[in-house]
Design a protein around this motif. Structure first.
Motif, short mmCIF file in Angstrom:
data_model
loop_
_atom_site.label_atom_id
_atom_site.label_comp_id
_atom_site.label_asym_id
_atom_site.label_seq_id
_atom_site.Cartn_x
_atom_site.Cartn_y
_atom_site.Cartn_z
N HIS A 51 0.82 -1.22 0.00
CA HIS A 51 0.00 0.00 0.00
C HIS A 51 0.85 1.26 0.00
O HIS A 51 0.46 2.28 -0.56
CB HIS A 51 -0.93 0.01 1.21
CG HIS A 51 -1.89 -1.12 1.24
ND1 HIS A 51 -2.99 -1.20 0.41
CD2 HIS A 51 -1.91 -2.24 1.99
CE1 HIS A 51 -3.64 -2.31 0.65
NE2 HIS A 51 -3.02 -2.98 1.60
N ALA A 52 2.01 1.19 0.66
CA ALA A 52 2.93 2.33 0.72
C ALA A 52 4.34 1.78 0.89
O ALA A 52 4.54 0.67 1.39
CB ALA A 52 2.59 3.25 1.88
N VAL A 53 5.31 2.58 0.45
CA VAL A 53 6.71 2.15 0.54
C VAL A 53 7.57 3.34 0.96
O VAL A 53 7.33 4.47 0.54
CB VAL A 53 7.20 1.56 -0.81
CG1 VAL A 53 7.16 2.61 -1.93
CG2 VAL A 53 8.58 0.97 -0.69
N THR A 54 8.53 3.06 1.83
CA THR A 54 9.55 4.03 2.20
C THR A 54 10.88 3.49 1.70
O THR A 54 11.22 2.33 1.98
CB THR A 54 9.60 4.24 3.72
OG1 THR A 54 8.32 4.70 4.17
CG2 THR A 54 10.67 5.27 4.10
N VAL A 55 11.58 4.30 0.94
CA VAL A 55 12.87 3.90 0.37
C VAL A 55 13.92 4.90 0.81
O VAL A 55 13.71 6.11 0.72
CB VAL A 55 12.82 3.84 -1.18
CG1 VAL A 55 14.18 3.50 -1.76
CG2 VAL A 55 11.76 2.87 -1.65
N LYS A 56 15.04 4.37 1.28
CA LYS A 56 16.19 5.21 1.63
C LYS A 56 17.38 4.72 0.82
O LYS A 56 17.74 3.55 0.87
CB LYS A 56 16.51 5.10 3.12
CG LYS A 56 17.71 5.93 3.55
CD LYS A 56 17.94 5.78 5.04
CE LYS A 56 19.18 6.54 5.48
NZ LYS A 56 19.45 6.33 6.92
N VAL A 57 17.97 5.64 0.06
CA VAL A 57 19.19 5.34 -0.70
C VAL A 57 20.31 6.17 -0.09
O VAL A 57 20.19 7.39 0.05
CB VAL A 57 19.03 5.64 -2.20
CG1 VAL A 57 20.35 5.47 -2.93
CG2 VAL A 57 17.96 4.73 -2.82
N THR A 58 21.39 5.48 0.27
CA THR A 58 22.55 6.12 0.89
C THR A 58 23.75 6.03 -0.04
O THR A 58 24.01 4.99 -0.65
CB THR A 58 22.89 5.42 2.22
OG1 THR A 58 21.76 5.49 3.08
CG2 THR A 58 24.09 6.08 2.90
N LYS A 59 24.45 7.14 -0.13
CA LYS A 59 25.68 7.22 -0.93
C LYS A 59 26.82 7.46 0.07
O LYS A 59 27.00 8.57 0.56
CB LYS A 59 25.54 8.39 -1.91
CG LYS A 59 26.67 8.62 -2.84
CD LYS A 59 26.29 9.80 -3.74
CE LYS A 59 27.28 10.10 -4.78
NZ LYS A 59 26.82 11.18 -5.68
N PRO A 60 27.56 6.40 0.42
CA PRO A 60 28.64 6.57 1.39
C PRO A 60 29.84 7.30 0.76
O PRO A 60 30.07 7.20 -0.44
CB PRO A 60 29.01 5.14 1.77
CG PRO A 60 28.56 4.30 0.64
CD PRO A 60 27.40 5.01 -0.01
N ASP A 61 30.55 8.03 1.58
CA ASP A 61 31.75 8.73 1.14
C ASP A 61 31.53 9.56 -0.12
O ASP A 61 32.22 9.38 -1.13
CB ASP A 61 32.90 7.74 0.91
CG ASP A 61 33.19 6.90 2.13
OD1 ASP A 61 33.27 7.48 3.23
OD2 ASP A 61 33.31 5.67 1.99
N PRO A 62 30.59 10.51 -0.09
CA PRO A 62 30.33 11.30 -1.30
C PRO A 62 31.54 12.17 -1.65
O PRO A 62 32.26 12.63 -0.77
CB PRO A 62 29.14 12.17 -0.90
CG PRO A 62 29.24 12.28 0.59
CD PRO A 62 29.81 10.97 1.05
N PRO A 63 31.76 12.39 -2.95
CA PRO A 63 32.93 13.17 -3.39
C PRO A 63 32.67 14.68 -3.33
O PRO A 63 32.68 15.37 -4.34
CB PRO A 63 33.13 12.69 -4.82
CG PRO A 63 31.75 12.40 -5.30
CD PRO A 63 31.03 11.85 -4.09
N ILE A 64 32.42 15.16 -2.12
CA ILE A 64 32.19 16.59 -1.93
C ILE A 64 33.14 17.09 -0.84
O ILE A 64 33.55 16.33 0.02
CB ILE A 64 30.72 16.90 -1.58
CG1 ILE A 64 30.25 16.03 -0.41
CG2 ILE A 64 29.82 16.69 -2.77
CD1 ILE A 64 28.81 16.26 0.01
#
Length: 124
Positions: A91-104
């Motif tokens: 019925h509903a979805v929670t999605v978390k996408v993580t980018k470790p060690d970002p190049p900033i």
């Protein structure tokens, strides 16, 4: 609403706003929480009555190892749309996408985007 968690999925993709990210690639992590009524699968003990975790993983992999995009927001939205499109029971979805060690510049462990989408929010 009951919840099914699929957490800690790890992928390697070529997403990002910088040329180096598109050429070298990097790790991405994904966590998904699906809201559904687990009464039927809890009673029938039948995989066909619920979400198949392996198919959830394959859905996330399709996006995170797929066609490069610039933003983590885009990746997150695509995963959520795919889950809602493939699993009618959700019925509903929670999605978390993580980018470790970002190049900033600076010292960051990671950056992440988390979204929640309900059935019907994006036309599904």
């Amino acid at each position: 609403m009951d919840k099914v968690y699929v957490e800690g999925m790890r992928f390697y993709g070529y997403h990002g706003a910088f040329k180096e990210e598109n050429e070298l690639g990097q790790r991405f992590y994904c966590d998904i929480i699906m809201e559904l009524d687990a009464e039927k699968p809890g009673t029938t003990d039948d995989l066909d009555d619920t979400v198949n975790y392996a198919l959830v993983y394959e859905s996330a992999k399709e996006v995170l190892e797929g066609e490069p995009v610039k933003l983590v927001e885009t990746l997150t939205r695509k995963v959520a749309s795919l889950i809602l499109g493939r699993f009618d029971i959700v019925h509903a979805v929670t999605v978390k996408v993580t980018k470790p060690d970002p190049p900033i510049p600076g010292h960051y462990d990671s950056v992440a985007v988390e979204i929640r989408r309900e059935r019907g929010f994006d036309g599904t």
